[in-house]
Design a protein around this motif. Sequence first.
Motif: not given
Length: 330
Positions: A85-88, A93-94, A102-104
């Motif tokens: 899901x785009x974690x980087x 968290x993607x 930003x999910x986080x």
Amino acid sequence: MTEAIVASQAPGTETSVPGASGARQFWRRLRTQRAALVAAAAVALLVLVALAAPLLTAVEGQDPTTYHPSLVDSARGGVPLGPLGGVSGDHWLGVEPQTGRDLFARLVHGARVSLGVAFAATLVQVLIGVVVGVAAALGNRWVDQLLSRVTDIIIAMPLMIMSLALLAIVPSSFPRPVLVALIIGLVAWGSTAKIVRAHALTLKELDHVAAARLSGWGPWRVARRELLPALAAPVITYAALLVPMNITVEAALSFLGVGVKPPTPSWGQMLTSADVWYQAAPQYLLLPAGSLFLTVLALTVLGDGVRTALDPRAASRLRVGTGRKREAGA
């Protein structure tokens, strides 16, 4: 269910926490319950994360409202690019599908809203419930009957339907988290009032309370000096069990689209659109749902532990980590 748990405690039992000695006894009993201690640590961590949400997102270098369209695949309907899901390193968290937010950042800021609404609603419920319950217990027969019937009406009202109706007619300019907390508190105080009235009626018959009334003390002086200290234990216990209920109600209202509105994040609001992404971006559904589940579980376990520590004669409803033998020895 929570009302039955608290009501099962005998109203006449001495469950107040008088001074430092009572606090030490309470802590000693609570320490024997491993599950409650783990739950307390989890709740403390959640509260710390919620309070430190701006600092955590600043460390990550993101915020909960900025769109990143370059991080989603528009040709596939907005699926996040990259693994998991785009974690980087920039997005721990993607990112959110379609928007790339930003999910986080949205998760930790959503904790602020969900926990804040739940605690504020619980405070409103407890304040109104204690005032109405004590007033009904100390008032004459007509006052008791009037307040009891009003309480019955409040309890009979469907919480979700009343909340939906009130949230629909309030102007959108009113701060939504504050509004949700007020509505939950104002619609759901009836059970608290019932519990407080039952305990207060029993306490009113005790010798020292009867002596205070016969000596000429007014009702509110009797309540302040004699009843409220003894009511602290059942009220604290029930409040600890109300918080997870209110988190669930806030999540349900936001999920139905009448609670917290975008772009303000909350766990329930995140779940509103996450159900269609459980295959393409499962973390978008699992992270808020898992956070909600763990928070409600930790608060429920902690509430049961507090109830058992305040009234050691009442057995815990949880069988894991209660340390029954050590508690009995204490």
